[in-house]
Design an enzyme around this catalytic site. Structure first.
Site, PDB file in Angstrom:
ATOM      1  N   GLN A   1     -51.443  18.521 -26.020  1.00  0.00           N
ATOM      2  CA  GLN A   1     -52.459  18.528 -27.087  1.00  0.00           C
ATOM      3  C   GLN A   1     -52.702  17.105 -27.607  1.00  0.00           C
ATOM      4  OE1 GLN A   1     -52.951  21.677 -30.193  1.00  0.00           O
ATOM      5  NE2 GLN A   1     -51.729  20.288 -31.421  1.00  0.00           N
TER       6      GLN A   1
ATOM      7  N   LYS B   1     -44.253  17.696 -30.080  1.00  0.00           N
ATOM      8  CA  LYS B   1     -43.947  19.071 -29.646  1.00  0.00           C
ATOM      9  C   LYS B   1     -45.083  19.604 -28.773  1.00  0.00           C
ATOM     10  CE  LYS B   1     -42.931  23.621 -30.313  1.00  0.00           C
ATOM     11  NZ  LYS B   1     -44.228  24.229 -30.128  1.00  0.00           N
TER      12      LYS B   1
ATOM     13  N   HIS C   1     -43.730  20.404 -39.490  1.00  0.00           N
ATOM     14  CA  HIS C   1     -45.009  20.100 -40.145  1.00  0.00           C
ATOM     15  C   HIS C   1     -44.798  19.122 -41.310  1.00  0.00           C
ATOM     16  CE1 HIS C   1     -46.113  24.361 -38.710  1.00  0.00           C
ATOM     17  NE2 HIS C   1     -47.028  23.600 -38.132  1.00  0.00           N
TER      18      HIS C   1
ATOM     19  N   MET D   1     -38.829  23.466 -33.543  1.00  0.00           N
ATOM     20  CA  MET D   1     -39.415  24.272 -34.616  1.00  0.00           C
ATOM     21  C   MET D   1     -40.849  24.641 -34.260  1.00  0.00           C
ATOM     22  SD  MET D   1     -37.960  22.511 -38.021  1.00  0.00           S
ATOM     23  CE  MET D   1     -36.199  22.477 -38.305  1.00  0.00           C
TER      24      MET D   1
ATOM     25  N   ARG E   1     -44.345  30.087 -34.333  1.00  0.00           N
ATOM     26  CA  ARG E   1     -44.172  31.309 -33.529  1.00  0.00           C
ATOM     27  C   ARG E   1     -42.710  31.766 -33.489  1.00  0.00           C
ATOM     28  NH1 ARG E   1     -48.502  28.782 -30.797  1.00  0.00           N
ATOM     29  NH2 ARG E   1     -50.305  30.159 -30.528  1.00  0.00           N
TER      30      ARG E   1
ATOM     31  N   GLY F   1     -50.665  26.493 -40.390  1.00  0.00           N
ATOM     32  CA  GLY F   1     -49.843  27.143 -41.414  1.00  0.00           C
ATOM     33  C   GLY F   1     -48.538  27.692 -40.888  1.00  0.00           C
ATOM     34  N   ALA F   2     -47.924  28.610 -41.659  1.00  0.00           N
ATOM     35  CA  ALA F   2     -46.540  29.040 -41.424  1.00  0.00           C
ATOM     36  C   ALA F   2     -45.685  27.777 -41.277  1.00  0.00           C
ATOM     37  CB  ALA F   2     -46.425  29.972 -40.211  1.00  0.00           C
ATOM     38  N   LEU F   3     -45.757  26.961 -42.318  1.00  0.00           N
ATOM     39  CA  LEU F   3     -45.213  25.600 -42.245  1.00  0.00           C
ATOM     40  C   LEU F   3     -43.693  25.601 -42.160  1.00  0.00           C
ATOM     41  CD1 LEU F   3     -47.486  23.749 -44.855  1.00  0.00           C
ATOM     42  CD2 LEU F   3     -47.834  24.045 -42.390  1.00  0.00           C
ATOM     43  N   HIS F   4     -43.178  24.619 -41.457  1.00  0.00           N
ATOM     44  CA  HIS F   4     -41.732  24.432 -41.282  1.00  0.00           C
ATOM     45  C   HIS F   4     -41.461  22.929 -41.397  1.00  0.00           C
ATOM     46  CE1 HIS F   4     -42.826  23.074 -37.290  1.00  0.00           C
ATOM     47  NE2 HIS F   4     -43.381  24.247 -37.016  1.00  0.00           N
TER      48      HIS F   4
HETATM   49  P1  AMP Z   1     -49.538  23.960 -35.545  1.00  0.00           P
HETATM   50  O1  AMP Z   1     -49.521  24.471 -36.957  1.00  0.00           O
HETATM   51  O2  AMP Z   1     -48.549  24.621 -34.657  1.00  0.00           O
HETATM   52  O3  AMP Z   1     -50.923  23.860 -34.975  1.00  0.00           O
HETATM   53  O4  AMP Z   1     -49.007  22.456 -35.647  1.00  0.00           O
HETATM   54  C1  AMP Z   1     -49.627  21.507 -36.469  1.00  0.00           C
HETATM   55  C2  AMP Z   1     -49.102  20.130 -36.123  1.00  0.00           C
HETATM   56  O5  AMP Z   1     -47.687  20.092 -36.332  1.00  0.00           O
HETATM   57  C3  AMP Z   1     -49.338  19.784 -34.652  1.00  0.00           C
HETATM   58  O6  AMP Z   1     -49.697  18.422 -34.550  1.00  0.00           O
HETATM   59  C4  AMP Z   1     -47.999  20.059 -34.032  1.00  0.00           C
HETATM   60  O7  AMP Z   1     -47.744  19.308 -32.862  1.00  0.00           O
HETATM   61  C5  AMP Z   1     -47.057  19.644 -35.157  1.00  0.00           C
HETATM   62  N1  AMP Z   1     -45.759  20.301 -34.967  1.00  0.00           N
HETATM   63  C6  AMP Z   1     -45.538  21.614 -34.725  1.00  0.00           C
HETATM   64  N2  AMP Z   1     -44.226  21.842 -34.540  1.00  0.00           N
HETATM   65  C7  AMP Z   1     -43.601  20.638 -34.672  1.00  0.00           C
HETATM   66  C8  AMP Z   1     -42.229  20.194 -34.571  1.00  0.00           C
HETATM   67  N3  AMP Z   1     -41.249  21.051 -34.294  1.00  0.00           N
HETATM   68  N4  AMP Z   1     -41.974  18.887 -34.762  1.00  0.00           N
HETATM   69  C9  AMP Z   1     -42.972  18.011 -35.036  1.00  0.00           C
HETATM   70  N5  AMP Z   1     -44.281  18.357 -35.140  1.00  0.00           N
HETATM   71  C10 AMP Z   1     -44.591  19.643 -34.953  1.00  0.00           C
END
Ligand code: AMP
Length: 280
Positions: free
Chosen positions: A154, A150, A37, A187, A190, A31-34
């Site tokens: 992982q 990113k 995501h 992006m 955090r 979450g806290a989508l950007h």
């Molecule tokens: P998170 O919510 O941080 O666990 O991220 C969820 C998914 O979005 C993971 O597969 C991340 O690698 C991907 N993600 C996070 N930030 C970015 C970004 N800036 N660009 C592309 N994918 C991202």
């Protein structure tokens, strides 16, 4: 968009869609989508008949309780963003839905990759990541899983998990490029926790990666790593690591390494940021 908070109705709905012959793409998030995501959701929309996004702040992958406590939550806004992206299904479970009573966390034999870089600084983190994604895949059973580069390590760990669990036969992994702010900062949810001063400093991580890439072949890797570390520390970061590693195993790179990638993890205040850049 249909929102499910419980596993069973989600599974029922997806079973019907699968029977109707629909391909499912899955985008797990915290979450806290950007826009990063949302780029994964868009890619899944382009490649599958049905896109499922999950939002779940997984407690088992946080080695630092403060990081978990302060992880940003913006559910209302997330739902609006997913609606705008025409996401088909949102799974928004509680901890008890993901890890029901009697759930026994498996151990994943990830090998050396688990001990390197993020693994060394965040003990237990990758076991937690594997647990949650394995469990979500069990519920969603997608044809394709969308992850962001990113989180370079992982992606490698989850590729291994897919192989170890036999899920690689039914679920393909699609790694999507890193989305950046206009000043280069990767992006990240955090980033919301950075003060205005920290936010202004944060793009120095990407600049450090770019200067490493620009100097490859002119200086040795050790020198490049040391200079980037010193520069970031002198600007107010607390560097966990600047590493140049092989993209296949994340072992420290030598001049003979085929596909070196530079990776950084550094704190700004209480916020830990990571980024990476392939050097070829
Ligand atoms: P998170 O919510 O941080 O666990 O991220 C969820 C998914 O979005 C993971 O597969 C991340 O690698 C991907 N993600 C996070 N930030 C970015 C970004 N800036 N660009 C592309 N994918 C991202």
């Amino acid at each position: 968009m249909i929102i499910f908070q419980q596993a069973q109705p989600l599974q029922q709905h997806l079973a019907q869609q699968r029977q109707a012959g629909l391909n499912i793409g899955f985008v797990p998030t915290m979450g806290a989508l950007h826009p990063g995501h949302l780029s994964l959701v868009e890619r899944s929309k382009n490649e599958n008949a049905l896109t499922v996004c999950s939002i779940f702040v997984n407690p088992t992958q946080f080695n630092n309780p403060d990081d978990f406590r302060h992880y940003p939550v913006t559910i209302e806004q997330d739902i609006e963003l997913l609606l705008g992206q025409q996401c088909d299904v949102l799974f928004l479970p509680s901890v008890a839905e993901v890890y029901p009573p009697g759930y026994a966390a498996p151990h994943y034999a990830l090998g050396a990759i688990e001990q390197r870089l993020e693994g060394a600084f965040r003990p237990g983190h990758f076991q937690g990541v594997c647990q949650v994604v394995d469990r979500l895949l069990q519920l969603v059973q997608p044809q394709r899983l969308y992850l962001g580069q990113k989180d370079f390590q992982q992606c490698m760990v989850l590729r291994k998990m897919l192989a170890l669990t036999g899920r690689a036969d039914s679920t393909g992994l699609v790694v999507c490029p890193t989305f950046r702010e206009s000043d280069g900062l990767a992006m990240s949810s955090r980033n919301l926790r950075l003060s205005p001063e920290e936010r202004a400093l944060a793009p120095a991580i990407y600049r450090a990666l770019l200067s490493i890439r620009a100097a490859v072949g002119k200086e040795g890797f050790d020198q490049l790593k040391q200079r980037a570390t010193e520069q970031l520390n002198s600007q107010g970061f607390r560097v966990d690591y600047v590493e140049i590693a092989g993209a296949e195993d994340l072992a420290p790179a030598s001049a003979a390494t085929q596909n070196p990638v530079a990776l950084v993890a550094a704190f700004l205040g209480a916020v830990r940021l990571i980024d990476n850049l392939p050097l070829n």
